[in-house]
Design an enzyme around this catalytic site. Structure first.
Site, short mmCIF file in Angstrom:
data_model
loop_
_atom_site.label_atom_id
_atom_site.label_comp_id
_atom_site.label_asym_id
_atom_site.label_seq_id
_atom_site.Cartn_x
_atom_site.Cartn_y
_atom_site.Cartn_z
N HIS A 162 0.76 -1.23 -0.04
CA HIS A 162 0.07 -0.03 0.08
C HIS A 162 0.62 1.39 -0.10
O HIS A 162 2.01 1.20 0.61
CB HIS A 162 -0.96 -0.16 1.17
CG HIS A 162 -0.19 -0.33 2.60
ND1 HIS A 162 0.13 -1.32 3.05
CD2 HIS A 162 0.02 0.69 3.44
CE1 HIS A 162 0.64 -1.31 4.01
NE2 HIS A 162 0.80 0.08 4.57
N HIS A 203 0.94 5.22 0.91
CA HIS A 203 0.30 6.29 1.53
C HIS A 203 0.36 7.50 0.80
O HIS A 203 1.59 8.01 0.25
CB HIS A 203 1.06 6.48 2.98
CG HIS A 203 1.06 5.37 3.67
ND1 HIS A 203 0.64 5.24 4.97
CD2 HIS A 203 1.94 4.26 3.67
CE1 HIS A 203 0.76 4.15 5.60
NE2 HIS A 203 1.52 3.83 4.96
#
Ligand code: 5GP
Ligand code: ZN
Length: 136
Positions: free
Chosen positions: A99, A101
């Site tokens: 993931h 950010h």
């Protein structure tokens, strides 16, 4: 099915505030934002991090990051964004599903980047050698 918190969010088994979704990616608000609008962009396929994500999934995530950086800065009336990814435990990765950010930044928000230092004598050359050798 992977017993992974982000896979559960992707499957809709855990609720999230969805910012964007397409065939390959989901972007959702981080539950504990640095600043409001802090968004995570994840591939729908499970892998662990940058070291095992497929090139196709990484390209899909990267392009969504680019588009959302623009939308988040504009929508949040931010003065910039930080884009970051933690890979493996000792780099601060808490959730083992890739993931990225996207963190909106505001003039005077007081957040500091990671501390930096200078290279010692000869250290930059040694460093280059290690990385270039690993590339071949
Ligand atoms: P990492 O340290 O792995 O890069 O970051 C994981 C991020 O996921 C953290 O910023 C954390 O706040 C966020 N997070 C952890 N669990 C959940 C959750 O259940 N929902 C959402 N939306 N974010 C989560
Ligand atoms: Zn997963």
């Amino acid at each position: 099915m992977p017993d992974c918190i982000f896979c559960k969010i992707i499957r809709g088994e855990i609720p999230s505030y969805k910012v964007y979704e397409d065939e390959k990616t989901l972007a959702f608000l981080d539950i504990r934002p640095v600043n409001a609008g802090h968004t995570l962009v994840a591939p729908k396929n499970h892998s662990n991090n940058i070291f095992d994500i497929t090139p196709e999934d990484w390209m899909a995530v990267s392009e969504v990051v680019r588009k959302l950086a623009i939308a988040i800065e504009k929508g949040m009336k931010a003065d910039g964004v930080n884009i970051a990814m933690n890979n493996r435990e000792h780099a601060g990765q808490l959730v083992p599903h890739p993931h990225v950010h996207i963190i909106p930044r505001f003039k005077g928000d007081g957040l500091k980047l990671m501390p930096q230092r200078s290279y010692e004598n000869g250290e930059a050359e040694e460093t280059l050698e290690k990385i270039r050798t690993a590339l071949t």
